[in-house]
Design a protein around this motif. Structure first.
Motif, PDB file in Angstrom:
ATOM      1  N   ALA A  79       0.838  -1.200   0.000  1.00 15.02           N
ATOM      2  CA  ALA A  79       0.000   0.000   0.000  1.00 15.02           C
ATOM      3  C   ALA A  79       0.873   1.251   0.000  1.00 15.02           C
ATOM      4  CB  ALA A  79      -0.913  -0.002   1.220  1.00 15.02           C
ATOM      5  N   GLN A  80       0.428   2.265  -0.726  1.00 11.94           N
ATOM      6  CA  GLN A  80       1.170   3.520  -0.818  1.00 11.94           C
ATOM      7  C   GLN A  80       0.330   4.657  -0.243  1.00 11.94           C
ATOM      8  OE1 GLN A  80       4.566   3.532  -2.409  1.00 11.94           O
ATOM      9  NE2 GLN A  80       3.974   1.502  -1.654  1.00 11.94           N
ATOM     10  N   ALA A 420      -1.091   1.336  -4.823  1.00 10.45           N
ATOM     11  CA  ALA A 420      -0.197   0.313  -4.282  1.00 10.45           C
ATOM     12  C   ALA A 420       0.874  -0.031  -5.306  1.00 10.45           C
ATOM     13  CB  ALA A 420      -0.986  -0.938  -3.918  1.00 10.45           C
TER      14      ALA A 420
END
Length: 453
Positions: A79-80, A420
Motif C-alpha cells: 500500500a502507498q 499500491a
C-alpha cells in the motif's frame, strides 16, 4: 488414452531451469528452495502448453528469480500512503495448554464463536489464554473441531508420522489425478505468445490462500478469472494480495436463483478451481457427475487442508494450522532453540500448493490439447508439508527479510482500497512474462458473468 508420463506429479529438479537472483529465507526448512521449484513448475508447464498449442515451435527455457520467488511467498502488495487492515482476529494465535501448545484460527466469526463456546470464556485474549491453560491439547482440538471451529494442537514430526492422518498422507501423491475423461478444448484465437491464456475462462471457487494464488497466477498469463464469493464475504488484509487480475463477484449458491446462475457460468467455463472439502459441492447439488454434465470439457483442480484420505480428510484447516499439526512449528522451535511454536517465515504451504495447482491446470490443458483427454487434480496443504519436510536446503547467500523498493514494479496499481505497488514477476518463459490487466478489486465488485458473454 491418457499417458501417466504426461501427468505432472512432482516438482522440477533445480538443474532443469535457470535461477537468477540471490538470497533465501532463514528457516529450519527449505522454504526458498520450495519457492523456486513452485515457480519453475508453473514455468515449465506453461512452456509445454505453449508448444502444444502452437504458440511456440519449441519448449522455451524457464528462468526463476529466486529472491522474487521467495518474496511472492510472502506478500506481493504494498500500500502507498495508506495502511492495510490486520490479517488476524485478536483471538487468533498460539496458546499454551496443559501439555503443549494449540493454535486457534478465529478470523471467521463462526470459527471464533465455536472456540469461545467450547472454552466458555469472554472474547478477550487474556480470558482465552486462561481458559486454554486448563485443557490438554488434543481434547481441546477435538472439541473445537466438533463444534465447527478450527484449531490445531502442536505435534512433533515423529508424532505426526504415526498419527492416522499422517500415515494416510504418506500414501498420497503430491498431485492426485482422478477421473480421466475425454476433453475437447475450446478454441482461443486471442491467445498469443505474450498472453498464452488469453480467452481462457477460469471459474474460481476458492478462499484464503492457496486457491486464490493459483487463479491469480493464471490471470497473470491472460486468463479471464471470475471469482465467486458468498454475498458479504471479505478477507481483510488478504484480498488485496490475491484478487489481482480477477473479476470479483458474489452469488448465494444455497439460493436456487444463485445456484442456477452459477451453473450457467460453469457451462461456459474452461477451468474450475475450487477449495471445497470432500462432499461439500455434492451438498449444493453440484456433484462430480453433475459438474461433468454441465461442463463436460472443463479442466478441474481442487484442494483441501489435510488430504483426500484418512480420518481428517473433511477437516477444515489453514496453512498455520497444518504447520502445527504436521510438526513444522515444533521442528522450527527446536531449530531456533525456543519453547514456543516457530512457524515458517511465510505461509509456504499455501503458496507452494497454489502454484502447483496452477501448474496442474496448465498440465491438464496440455494433455487435453495433445490427446483430447484430461484428469482432475487434487492437492492438499498437509501433503505439501510432507514435501517440504523432505526437501534439502541448498541455497546460500544473504538472508531475505523484506522486500526492497527495487523489488517492486514501478507502475502504481489503482486498487479498490488505494494506490499500491506490486512485486515484479518471479518467472519468465522465453520472452513471456506475467502481467495483470486488472488491479486488485474488492469482493463483490463485479457482476457474476463472463465479460465477453
Amino acid at each position: 488414452m491418457l499417458s501417466s508420463k504426461s501427468l505432472l506429479r512432482e516438482f522440477p529438479a533445480p538443474e532443469s531451469y535457470q535461477s537468477t537472483g540471490t538470497g533465501h529465507y532463514d528457516s529450519a526448512f527449505a522454504v526458498s528452495e520450495l519457492a523456486n521449484a513452485s515457480f519453475a513448475a508453473v514455468g515449465q508447464q506453461m512452456a509445454l502448453l505453449m508448444q502444444a498449442t502452437g504458440l511456440s515451435s519449441q519448449t522455451l527455457p524457464v528462468t526463476v528469480d529466486q529472491r522474487l520467488a521467495s518474496l511472492w511467498f510472502g506478500y506481493s502488495f504494498a500500500a502507498q500512503g495508506w495502511e492495510l487492515p490486520s490479517l488476524w482476529d485478536p483471538i487468533a494465535g498460539n496458546y499454551r495448554c496443559r501439555d503443549g501448545w494449540i493454535r486457534l484460527h478465529t478470523n471467521l466469526p463462526h470459527h471464533r464463536a465455536a472456540a469461545l463456546s467450547v472454552l466458555g470464556c469472554a472474547k478477550d485474549p487474556e480470558a482465552v489464554r486462561a481458559a486454554v491453560a486448563t485443557w490438554e491439547g488434543e481434547p481441546l482440538e477435538t472439541k473445537i473441531v466438533a463444534q465447527g471451529g478450527v484449531a490445531a494442537f502442536m505435534r512433533s514430526r515423529a508424532q505426526w508420522r504415526v498419527h492416522p492422518q499422517g500415515q494416510a498422507l504418506a500414501a498420497e501423491p503430491l498431485i492426485d489425478w482422478i477421473a480421466p475423461r475425454p476433453v475437447s478444448l475450446r478454441d482461443r484465437s486471442e491467445a498469443t505468445a505474450a498472453r498464452p491464456l488469453a480467452g481462457l475462462r477460469v471459474l474460481d471457487l476458492t478462499r484464503v490462500l492457496a486457491g486464490p494464488i493459483a487463479t491469480r497466477t493464471l490471470a497473470g498469463f491472460g486468463a479471464e478469472v471470475l471469482r465467486i464469493d458468498p454475498p458479504g464475504w471479505d478477507e481483510p488484509g488478504v484480498i488485496q494480495d490475491i484478487s489481482l487480475g480477477k473479476s470479483m463477484a458474489s452469488l448465494d449458491l444455497r439460493d436456487s436463483t444463485g445456484l442456477q446462475q452459477f451453473k450457467d457460468l460453469l457451462a461456459q467455463a474452461d477451468v474450475l478451481v475450487h477449495g471445497y472439502r470432500p462432499g461439500a459441492l455434492d451438498g449444493l447439488g453440484l456433484s462430480r457427475p453433475t459438474r461433468t454434465k454441465i461442463a463436460p470439457n472443463r479442466i478441474e483442480v481442487c484442494l483441501n487442508a489435510y488430504g483426500w484420505s484418512g480420518p481428517w480428510s473433511k477437516r477444515r484447516g489453514f496453512d498455520s494450522l497444518v504447520q502445527m499439526s504436521a510438526g513444522i512449528a515444533d521442528t522450527g522451535a527446536k531449530w531456533a532453540g525456543v519453547d514456543t511454536p516457530r512457524p515458517l517465515p511465510v505461509q509456504a504451504l499455501d503458496h507452494a500448493t497454489g502454484y502447483m495447482m496452477a501448474a496442474a491446470v496448465l498440465n491438464a490443458l496440455t494433455t487435453a490439447a495433445t490427446v483430447q483427454t484430461a484428469a482432475s487434480a487434487r492437492l492438499s496443504l498437509a501433503r505439501m508439508a510432507e514435501q517440504l519436510a523432505q526437501m534439502p536446503q541448498q541455497l546460500t547467500g544473504p538472508r531475505i527479510e523484506r522486500a526492497l523498493p527495487e523489488d517492486y514494479a514501478p507502475q502504481i496499481e489503482d486498487s479498490s482500497w488505494g494506490p499500491a505497488l506490486r512485486l515484479r514477476p518471479a518467472v519468465q518463459i522465453g520472452a513471456t512474462q506475467m502481467q495483470w490487466e486488472r488491479p486488485a478489486r474488492a469482493c463483490g465488485s463485479a457482476p457474476a458473468r463472463w465479460p465477453d458473454a
